[in-house]
Design an enzyme around this catalytic site. Structure first.
Site, PDB file in Angstrom:
ATOM      1  CB  SER A  80      -0.871   0.052   1.254  1.00  8.26           C
ATOM      2  OG  SER A  80      -1.630  -1.086   1.381  1.00  8.26           O
ATOM      3  CB  THR A  82       3.990  -0.194   4.375  1.00 13.51           C
ATOM      4  OG1 THR A  82       2.924  -0.938   3.795  1.00 13.51           O
ATOM      5  CG2 THR A  82       3.950  -0.290   5.869  1.00 13.51           C
ATOM      6  CG  HIS A 144       1.319  -6.119   6.564  1.00 11.51           C
ATOM      7  ND1 HIS A 144       1.201  -4.859   6.027  1.00 11.51           N
ATOM      8  CD2 HIS A 144       2.522  -6.594   6.120  1.00 11.51           C
ATOM      9  CE1 HIS A 144       2.279  -4.591   5.310  1.00 11.51           C
ATOM     10  NE2 HIS A 144       3.091  -5.618   5.352  1.00 11.51           N
ATOM     11  N   GLY A 300       6.751   3.541  -7.537  1.00  9.62           N
ATOM     12  CA  GLY A 300       6.145   4.564  -6.681  1.00  9.62           C
ATOM     13  C   GLY A 300       5.191   5.476  -7.442  1.00  9.62           C
TER      14      GLY A 300
HETATM   15  P1  A3P Z   1       5.173   0.051  -6.661  1.00  3.72           P
HETATM   16  O1  A3P Z   1       5.529  -1.409  -6.656  1.00  3.72           O
HETATM   17  O2  A3P Z   1       3.858   0.319  -7.327  1.00  3.72           O
HETATM   18  O3  A3P Z   1       6.250   0.906  -7.202  1.00  3.72           O
HETATM   19  P2  A3P Z   1       5.003  -1.246   0.695  1.00  3.72           P
HETATM   20  O4  A3P Z   1       5.935  -0.234   1.244  1.00  3.72           O
HETATM   21  O5  A3P Z   1       3.683  -1.271   1.375  1.00  3.72           O
HETATM   22  O6  A3P Z   1       5.640  -2.570   0.548  1.00  3.72           O
HETATM   23  O7  A3P Z   1       4.616  -0.723  -0.772  1.00  3.72           O
HETATM   24  C1  A3P Z   1       5.589  -0.657  -1.773  1.00  3.72           C
HETATM   25  C2  A3P Z   1       5.095   0.292  -2.839  1.00  3.72           C
HETATM   26  O8  A3P Z   1       5.280   1.640  -2.389  1.00  3.72           O
HETATM   27  C3  A3P Z   1       5.901   0.150  -4.113  1.00  3.72           C
HETATM   28  O9  A3P Z   1       4.986   0.488  -5.147  1.00  3.72           O
HETATM   29  C4  A3P Z   1       6.965   1.210  -3.900  1.00  3.72           C
HETATM   30  O10 A3P Z   1       7.615   1.603  -5.077  1.00  3.72           O
HETATM   31  C5  A3P Z   1       6.127   2.342  -3.301  1.00  3.72           C
HETATM   32  N1  A3P Z   1       6.937   3.316  -2.564  1.00  3.72           N
HETATM   33  C6  A3P Z   1       8.003   3.084  -1.777  1.00  3.72           C
HETATM   34  N2  A3P Z   1       8.493   4.241  -1.294  1.00  3.72           N
HETATM   35  C7  A3P Z   1       7.717   5.227  -1.794  1.00  3.72           C
HETATM   36  C8  A3P Z   1       7.740   6.647  -1.677  1.00  3.72           C
HETATM   37  N3  A3P Z   1       8.650   7.273  -0.942  1.00  3.72           N
HETATM   38  N4  A3P Z   1       6.790   7.343  -2.322  1.00  3.72           N
HETATM   39  C9  A3P Z   1       5.843   6.730  -3.062  1.00  3.72           C
HETATM   40  N5  A3P Z   1       5.785   5.388  -3.229  1.00  3.72           N
HETATM   41  C10 A3P Z   1       6.715   4.631  -2.595  1.00  3.72           C
END
Ligand code: A3P
Length: 332
Positions: A80, A82, A144, A300
């Site tokens: 999401s 996180t 989670h 992201g």
């Molecule tokens: P994508 O795979 O769509 O790029 P989590 O942290 O819950 O595991 O989610 C990972 C998702 O958040 C990934 O999405 C990742 O690239 C994105 N993400 C990680 N850091 C981020 C940031 N600083 N800003 C926006 N999205 C970010």
């Protein structure tokens, strides 16, 4: 991530199937089972899906975690965003102790998951009581777990819960990539179609996605001072507004002085995908449970699902979303 990188990767603790307690092995025999995203099988415990090793962490956390009224817990379904919200929370809440313009700010040398650890995935994954002595107040933690499966002490306390939600289509694609990177047996391939069918049936890590979201959504309406609900897409669209909302909720609003020195803007810059994904620790470091830190930074972006979904997939998930979220007030 390339295959050569993944083949040398140590599986995260929560995916290892060795070292399971006898109690856990016995319980697994009684639980409904489906084909897993990350390892061969996933099990349904208390209505949600998880890997065998994780069950041990979940049970230990449910039995042993003692919440404090001052705790702040970030709750999400995997993928999401996180990592992003952990960074934002850490910098926001600790900005007196660690001013944002500080050169050696912890966020610059540690991965957000080490700064805001998961309860069931990290702290309790070995089934032991973790040592909280190094935590400062408020303790920043994450989970989670679905709302109904949170440790009772969390549900009974005045702990603040921050819930981050994201469009399920982007979550599915993000998880699809993450699972491909992490899957232990690389010969055991799963097609996107197969995983999509499972997702639509509700079989996803900590899913069904809709149950997870709806429970926190309802709680945020019932108890707005205790549960904060925000969408990944909303933060992308109006980062400063959402950050200020979060600061108000956590009783640490921005002062006039901070407004004048543009602290909110600096927090957003520090926690941006571009900044975090280019830090040495996030390029070459490893998360304490074994994943490469860089696997948490992919694109992201909002809407990457459009590059993968067929029209049929999109329509099918639209129907499921429509049916599951009807009347809730939530739209994706
Ligand atoms: P994508 O795979 O769509 O790029 P989590 O942290 O819950 O595991 O989610 C990972 C998702 O958040 C990934 O999405 C990742 O690239 C994105 N993400 C990680 N850091 C981020 C940031 N600083 N800003 C926006 N999205 C970010």
């Amino acid at each position: 991530m390339s295959t050569s990188q993944t083949s040398t990767q140590i599986p995260p603790k929560y995916l290892r199937e060795d070292e399971l307690s006898d109690e856990c092995k016995k319980l697994l025999l009684t639980l409904p089972k489906e084909r897993g995203w990350l390892i061969s099988d996933t099990y349904n415990y208390q209505g949600f899906w998880l890997s065998p090793r994780l069950l041990q962490g979940v049970i230990a956390c449910q039995q042993q975690f003692q919440a404090h009224d001052s705790d702040i817990i970030l709750a999400t379904t995997p993928k999401s965003g996180t990592t992003w919200l952990k960074a934002l929370l850490f910098v926001l809440v600790n900005r007196v102790k660690h001013p944002v313009f500080e050169q050696n700010h912890p966020l610059l040398v540690k991965n957000p998951h080490d700064l805001v650890p998961y309860l069931e995935l990290t702290l309790y994954v070995d089934g032991q009581v973790p040592n909280f002595s190094s935590f400062t107040t408020p303790r920043l933690l994450s989970t989670h777990l679905p709302f109904a499966s949170l440790p009772k002490s969390v549900q009974d306390s005045r702990t603040k819960l921050v819930y981050l939600c994201r469009n399920p289509k982007d979550i599915f694609i993000s998880m699809w990539h993450f699972a491909n990177d992490l899957r232990l047996d690389h010969t055991d391939t799963r097609s996107i179609e197969e995983m999509f069918e499972l997702f639509c049936k509700g079989v996803s890590v900590f899913g069904p996605f809709w149950n997870h979201v709806l429970d926190y959504w309802k709680k945020s309406i019932e108890k707005p001072n205790q549960v904060f609900f925000v969408m990944y897409e909303e933060i992308k669209k109006q980062p400063e507004i959402q950050l200020k909302r979060l600061a108000e909720f956590l009783d640490c609003p921005f002062s006039v002085e901070e407004e004048n020195s543009r602290v909110a803007e600096e927090i957003l810059r520090m926690c941006s995908f571009e900044n975090l994904s280019n830090l040495e620790v996030n390029i070459n470091g490893k998360f304490s449970t074994g994943e490469a830190n860089k696997s948490f930074f992919r694109k992201g972006e909002v809407g990457d699902w459009k590059n993968y979904f067929t029209i049929e997939m999109s329509e099918k998930l639209n129907d499921v979303i429509e049916q599951k979220f009807q009347g809730s007030g939530l739209r994706f």
